[in-house]
Scaffold this motif. Sequence first.
Motif, PDB file in Angstrom:
ATOM      1  N   ASP A  27      -5.900  -5.689  -2.170  1.00  0.00           N
ATOM      2  CA  ASP A  27      -6.193  -5.371  -3.570  1.00  0.00           C
ATOM      3  C   ASP A  27      -5.740  -6.468  -4.525  1.00  0.00           C
ATOM      4  O   ASP A  27      -6.360  -6.684  -5.559  1.00  0.00           O
ATOM      5  CB  ASP A  27      -5.488  -4.062  -3.974  1.00  0.00           C
ATOM      6  CG  ASP A  27      -6.135  -2.838  -3.356  1.00  0.00           C
ATOM      7  OD1 ASP A  27      -7.364  -2.741  -3.404  1.00  0.00           O
ATOM      8  OD2 ASP A  27      -5.408  -1.984  -2.822  1.00  0.00           O
ATOM      9  N   GLU A  28      -4.640  -7.128  -4.200  1.00  0.00           N
ATOM     10  CA  GLU A  28      -4.086  -8.057  -5.180  1.00  0.00           C
ATOM     11  C   GLU A  28      -4.008  -9.511  -4.716  1.00  0.00           C
ATOM     12  O   GLU A  28      -4.123 -10.429  -5.543  1.00  0.00           O
ATOM     13  CB  GLU A  28      -2.692  -7.585  -5.611  1.00  0.00           C
ATOM     14  CG  GLU A  28      -2.713  -6.239  -6.328  1.00  0.00           C
ATOM     15  CD  GLU A  28      -1.523  -6.017  -7.239  1.00  0.00           C
ATOM     16  OE1 GLU A  28      -1.707  -5.418  -8.317  1.00  0.00           O
ATOM     17  OE2 GLU A  28      -0.401  -6.421  -6.864  1.00  0.00           O
TER      18      GLU A  28
ATOM     19  N   THR B  99       0.837  -1.196   0.000  1.00  0.00           N
ATOM     20  CA  THR B  99       0.000   0.000   0.000  1.00  0.00           C
ATOM     21  C   THR B  99       0.877   1.254   0.000  1.00  0.00           C
ATOM     22  O   THR B  99       0.582   2.231  -0.695  1.00  0.00           O
ATOM     23  CB  THR B  99      -0.935  -0.018   1.216  1.00  0.00           C
ATOM     24  OG1 THR B  99      -1.768  -1.183   1.114  1.00  0.00           O
ATOM     25  CG2 THR B  99      -1.821   1.212   1.255  1.00  0.00           C
TER      26      THR B  99
ATOM     27  N   GLY C 263      -5.255  -8.359   3.970  1.00  0.00           N
ATOM     28  CA  GLY C 263      -5.217  -9.283   2.846  1.00  0.00           C
ATOM     29  C   GLY C 263      -5.390 -10.744   3.203  1.00  0.00           C
ATOM     30  O   GLY C 263      -5.897 -11.542   2.405  1.00  0.00           O
TER      31      GLY C 263
ATOM     32  N   ASP D   3      -1.068  -4.287   5.769  1.00  0.00           N
ATOM     33  CA  ASP D   3      -1.460  -4.919   4.499  1.00  0.00           C
ATOM     34  C   ASP D   3      -1.837  -6.386   4.718  1.00  0.00           C
ATOM     35  O   ASP D   3      -2.839  -6.865   4.181  1.00  0.00           O
ATOM     36  CB  ASP D   3      -0.300  -4.849   3.493  1.00  0.00           C
ATOM     37  CG  ASP D   3      -0.235  -3.513   2.756  1.00  0.00           C
ATOM     38  OD1 ASP D   3      -1.224  -2.766   2.788  1.00  0.00           O
ATOM     39  OD2 ASP D   3       0.812  -3.237   2.146  1.00  0.00           O
TER      40      ASP D   3
ATOM     41  N   THR E  70      -1.356  -7.656  -0.348  1.00  0.00           N
ATOM     42  CA  THR E  70      -2.396  -6.640  -0.168  1.00  0.00           C
ATOM     43  C   THR E  70      -3.790  -7.197  -0.472  1.00  0.00           C
ATOM     44  O   THR E  70      -3.964  -8.101  -1.275  1.00  0.00           O
ATOM     45  CB  THR E  70      -2.173  -5.437  -1.108  1.00  0.00           C
ATOM     46  OG1 THR E  70      -2.137  -5.916  -2.446  1.00  0.00           O
ATOM     47  CG2 THR E  70      -0.883  -4.710  -0.778  1.00  0.00           C
TER      48      THR E  70
ATOM     49  N   VAL F  18      -3.891  -4.167  -9.571  1.00  0.00           N
ATOM     50  CA  VAL F  18      -3.377  -2.822  -9.314  1.00  0.00           C
ATOM     51  C   VAL F  18      -2.129  -2.559 -10.147  1.00  0.00           C
ATOM     52  O   VAL F  18      -2.015  -1.550 -10.851  1.00  0.00           O
ATOM     53  CB  VAL F  18      -3.051  -2.618  -7.820  1.00  0.00           C
ATOM     54  CG1 VAL F  18      -2.393  -1.262  -7.597  1.00  0.00           C
ATOM     55  CG2 VAL F  18      -4.313  -2.746  -6.971  1.00  0.00           C
TER      56      VAL F  18
END
Lengths: 266, 266, 266
Positions: free
Chosen positions: C61-62, B82, C87, C83, C59, B114
Amino acid sequence: MNSSAPTPADDADLARARPVIAAVREGAPLIHCLTATVSMQLVADGLLAAGARPMMTETLDEAPVVTTLADALLVNLGTLSTDGMAGIPATVEVARCDSRPWVLDPTAIGIAPVRTPLAQKLLGARPAVVRGNASEVMALVGAGTGGRGADSTAAPGSAEQAAREVVRRTGGTVAVSGEVDLVQSPHAQVRLERGSVLLPRVTGTGCLLGALTAACTAVTDDSFAAALAATTWVNLAGELAESRATGPGSFRMQLLDALDEIGRCP
Amino acid sequence: MNSSAPTPADDADLARARPVIAAVREGAPLIHCLTATVSMQLVADGLLAAGARPMMTETLDEAPVVTTLADALLVNLGTLSTDGMAGIPATVEVARCDSRPWVLDPTAIGIAPVRTPLAQKLLGARPAVVRGNASEVMALVGAGTGGRGADSTAAPGSAEQAAREVVRRTGGTVAVSGEVDLVQSPHAQVRLERGSVLLPRVTGTGCLLGALTAACTAVTDDSFAAALAATTWVNLAGELAESRATGPGSFRMQLLDALDEIGRCP
Amino acid sequence: MNSSAPTPADDADLARARPVIAAVREGAPLIHCLTATVSMQLVADGLLAAGARPMMTETLDEAPVVTTLADALLVNLGTLSTDGMAGIPATVEVARCDSRPWVLDPTAIGIAPVRTPLAQKLLGARPAVVRGNASEVMALVGAGTGGRGADSTAAPGSAEQAAREVVRRTGGTVAVSGEVDLVQSPHAQVRLERGSVLLPRVTGTGCLLGALTAACTAVTDDSFAAALAATTWVNLAGELAESRATGPGSFRMQLLDALDEIGRCP
């Protein structure tokens, strides 16, 4: 530099450091390290090689709680993460309240806009030892312009006045690392010209020195003796490793072996 | 592959790379690396072994400021945090405005939601060099489906069209790593079949190649010469290390020694 | 401990583990590791040395997306970052839904206020294997007070009841690491007294064992066989490395070489 190194038997620097080194091996202190990501593994492996034990959690959620298990705390500002920014002040506060010894390593302060004022503010929590290069120690008291990244742009000698000023504020010890190392307390000063040209060729050897200094503060109340022992330990391990290495990769490996070996009975 | 390696004296690849390698050792450029956590230490140790100096801060608060100290910038999207997501675009923008050379290593793009669009967007800031494997370079221009993690699922040759497209967009150089390496600029192309089968057996050797490429861009304005010199440097160090190694652990150590040794006067 | 180690030819422990070890080398499984920062590099290098392939993105996000590429998942709670906190649950949920095998390594749970309840909750997603030291396995079921950092303060034997309780909840296998290792499934139990005193002198060897366990779960549906093979692999590599090492630094390097060597045809 190892060619002229004295043998262990007649090495006065080693003789002075030996009781603290032995106490670290005997006590196996648990050292909580809030430290640079890039050198985290060398720091942990170096502490283990020296006989201490590392712990590295840095979040605000966990670091202040788990630090109550530790015998000493290292705060190194290299590659300062968002987690570290939040976790460091609260963790130092726990150490301060518990009178747990802690070491500040103000890595790469100077123009960095978060870590520079943070380092200056943390001085108020009176670290037992501040360990840095000349540029970093000068930046800590607002002198100089900082180094370039983790490298000093000032000679170690030029940091003496800044070191004395830090000592005045903390009541502890300052260790300025460089070709000549300066260890300064309110009552004593030693200059050491030992070590290896290969130490700055491996990432994190300065961070490791900071962590080992924390390990030494865990086994003696004398912060000057702790800083001097840690500096000597890394320097002599560097000399021994250099004598066995063929380049920076093998030096790194030999350094860990040598940390385990220095100061043991022959 | 080292069995058929030419001796240094008659190695044409080395002869071509030697001026850039010498300039890195002479100039000791400071390389700001926003890079994968997992290989941060090998990247830093490899830069130090090569004679350059690493700096790794990645937060939005500090990275854009401290990058003004650097001679070149590496952006590697592996294990993107991040902090990195926030810090990378602003830091690249500083490099772009200052005309500081920078290198993009689009590690493990493909399905990662991302880093894949981020890498594609960063192309607009015209990196001097893009360094990746075949799958990554193809994903950068929307071709292929990406690799598996950091591994390519495409042969290096299949990325040639994608490499030319990236070159068209950036005006710089693309280095596609694999068993055969392809270095492509607007005006030149070289294929290299050097290196060691042990290079992909150590984490972060590709990341290190990206960082070393950034170090080379800091000492020459010719991005093609920089990418070619860095690729040659790592490949030849890999060959030398393989000849001295007994497995992936000793190869890793020998690789750092060899980076320090390649191209020095015999 | 290597002095009394049997030769490979008559090593019954190795004979039992060899099919799984061979399957990892043959299959080269991709292992997604959400793991401690401090040991990330040893974990990745160890997986590569063993013939598997690492991937480390953490993360929110991923990580849940890229884990769909993986053959198995490791979740290690050491140095848990913000993170990772975000995650890990979502990534484990993807693994659970896809019936992808995953391994839980509850590093340093006990008093740590985030990872302790997180580890307990993750048991509900039925990891194929739980790998930890005695204090960690006990803390997982609310017994004991946890260790000191990553170190156990309980003897491996004292964790047997806790191990059985974890097995009851997950239906999988528990591997309790220590001087004597205990591997426990619903239907079988093995105690192993192998390895090296130098394994705990290197940061992350326990984390590496967890990752290698995940690699083994990727090539066999038998979680007990996987955990036993991974434990044996690291122990025997430790014995071989100790016989070649002169200290913790050289042991670390030799361990990676030995992971590559153990179980190959003589």
